[in-house]
Design a protein around this motif. Sequence first.
Motif, short mmCIF file in Angstrom:
data_model
loop_
_atom_site.label_atom_id
_atom_site.label_comp_id
_atom_site.label_asym_id
_atom_site.label_seq_id
_atom_site.Cartn_x
_atom_site.Cartn_y
_atom_site.Cartn_z
N ARG A 139 0.76 -1.14 0.25
CA ARG A 139 0.24 -0.12 0.00
C ARG A 139 0.87 1.40 -0.01
N SER B 130 1.71 7.66 -7.84
CA SER B 130 0.90 6.31 -7.86
C SER B 130 1.58 5.24 -7.66
N SER B 131 0.99 4.12 -7.10
CA SER B 131 1.71 2.84 -7.02
C SER B 131 1.99 2.23 -7.96
N ARG C 205 -5.80 7.44 -2.04
CA ARG C 205 -6.46 6.52 -3.16
C ARG C 205 -5.24 5.83 -4.03
N GLY C 206 -5.24 4.53 -4.14
CA GLY C 206 -4.06 4.09 -5.17
C GLY C 206 -3.02 3.50 -4.46
N VAL D 272 -4.34 -2.07 -2.38
CA VAL D 272 -5.16 -3.12 -3.10
C VAL D 272 -6.27 -2.64 -3.46
N LYS D 273 -7.10 -2.80 -4.55
CA LYS D 273 -8.11 -2.31 -4.77
C LYS D 273 -9.60 -2.86 -3.96
N PRO D 274 -9.50 -4.11 -3.47
CA PRO D 274 -10.71 -4.63 -2.85
C PRO D 274 -10.73 -3.98 -1.36
N GLU E 172 -9.19 -1.09 -0.60
CA GLU E 172 -9.45 0.76 -1.04
C GLU E 172 -10.93 0.71 -1.04
N ASP E 173 -11.52 -0.14 -1.89
CA ASP E 173 -12.79 0.15 -2.19
C ASP E 173 -13.83 -0.13 -0.98
N TYR F 39 -13.26 3.17 1.36
CA TYR F 39 -13.79 4.46 0.88
C TYR F 39 -15.13 4.42 0.93
N SER G 62 -8.90 -10.24 -0.59
CA SER G 62 -7.63 -9.66 -1.43
C SER G 62 -6.69 -10.94 -1.79
#
Length: 639
Positions: free
Chosen positions: A6, A145-146, A332-333, A336-338, A340-341, A344, A357
Amino acid sequence: MFDFVRTHTRLLQFLLVLLIFPSFVFFGVQGYSSFTEGGNATVAEVDGHAIKQQQWDMAHQQQAERLRRQMPNVDPKLLDSPQFKRETLDQLVRERVLLSAAEKQHLAVNDDRLQRLFISDPQYAFLRKPDGSINNEMLAAQGMSSADFAERLRRDLTLRQVMEGVTQSAPDTPAARQISFNALLQQRQVQLQRFNAADYTARVNPSDAELKAYYDGHQAQFKAPEQAVIEYVVLGVDALQQDLSVSEEDLRKYYDENAARYTSAEQRRASHILVASDKDQPAAERAKAKAKAEALLAELRKNPASFAEVAKKESQDPGSAQRGGDLDFFARGAMVKPFEDAAYAMKPGEISNVVESDFGYHIIRLDAVRGGEKKPFEAVRPEIEAEVKKQLAQRRYTEAAEQFTNTVYEQSDSLQPVMDKLKLKKQTATVQRTPAPGATGALASPKLLEAVFSNDVLRNKRNTEAVEVGANQLVSARVTEYRPERVRPFEEVQLQVRERVVNEQALALARKDGQARLAQLQQGGDAAAGSLPAAVTVSRAERGDLAPAALDAVLRADASKLPAVLGVDVPQGYVVARLLKVESPKADAPQLVALQGQYAQAWAAAEGRAYYEALKKRFDVKIKAPAVAAVPADAAASK
């Protein structure tokens, strides 16, 4: 493990480049794929890949800006010097060479290795707080960004592999080490007698005839170079900005349309409990891990206040478990997406359902939200005005460049028409066919100087064509006075001639006396040596005030029969030396012990340089930018 995933941001990238690959310290995230390829002169070629002037200019600007931030008091002239610019080009070439080598050798770095490296390599410890977490304050200040970070880090580690195969296999045998250390640390006791030319200058008084004869025989030393006095005008984005004005309405419109640029990124602080389960594990293992996470969630639903205690006991993320699962603030970024979603979509104090994840199953608690504030228009107005003017000037430049090019060609007997049309300022200079040391801007352009000294411009006093000397920068010049190369008359250089003749004659007297003294010592032995100064000890590591040529002669002298006498011509005169004793370094000498660790590094560096030079030949490196004159070495006097 999860902390690493992250926290990829620009600062870490920059520091890793600095540590991993010093040659890339000059460049940011942008790789070669991000540079545009059209409309620029090629300044270098590597393996068929062109490096354009625009790429060079961009890299130079980035490096100069970094150094200004790091050293606010740095001399601006240094950042704009030809030597500094050439160093930037050399780094671009080096990166392109190593990229080509990595491609040919099919080198790559996978995700697992990136992760293991960050976790296990001590050199990254400084990026972690004492509790093991990433220093987010440092990272957030860089804004990256990552995906950008991962791409750059992966590439840098890949390029490191190109060199590691050579530098980590450099020879380091005891025998080779002994030879090297002996050559460096061997000490020799020697008596020295110097015959300095400066001590003989008062004894020489050359006649006018001698001076004239020297002048006649060395006229090439007294030439005035070919020169042209020019006037020139420069069209660039900066010049076009001068007369631009932007209405308050347009500035506010730009502010509204680019609100995101002036709004701080929203960050969220969360804690989590991780039940680790790699995505490649069997389904049964994943199901078992999920069941454990569900059980922990049920426990937390009953007692939300126990989250930190459960995290310390049950979480399998070593970076955050000891802190009660705290992951600090992130944007944000960064996750990992799951994860983060889920984070947020939550409200402060809320605990999520189990989130899956690639690393396993997470239970997330959102602790705080910050950021998202928009800076007021008044605070960013100067920045907006400068940006809008720059954009307008860049749009105007294309049309202005066409006008500039046509006008200097069609009305080639004067620069005044183009100055009036585009409101440009006339500048003057005296130039030669090659850029003067330290020249900057248009006067550092070989292409412009070539145009200035073309037959049509010199003979007919016409404008040069519009010459591109940089990104979005055109120049035209005309010659107002031409001065051909000439031999300066004797009367004009008589003092210089006298100085050279006096030095030459004094040097001859010093060498004559030195050679006579050498012959005396060779014939008279110890008796003749009685008047020599006390012996001194010299080595390559400690040469004292002995001139390099004399030191080299003393250390090369045959020591099989001592004492031995020798004479050496040096720039300042003549040195007579009487070698008395030779001492090799002892195995426990402090200097020898200190050099043990440096020896392998020195070999590795030498092998690396040699390998890189071989790669440059293999990939047919062609430097098309003009060579930069070497910076004069320190002329400190050596006796």
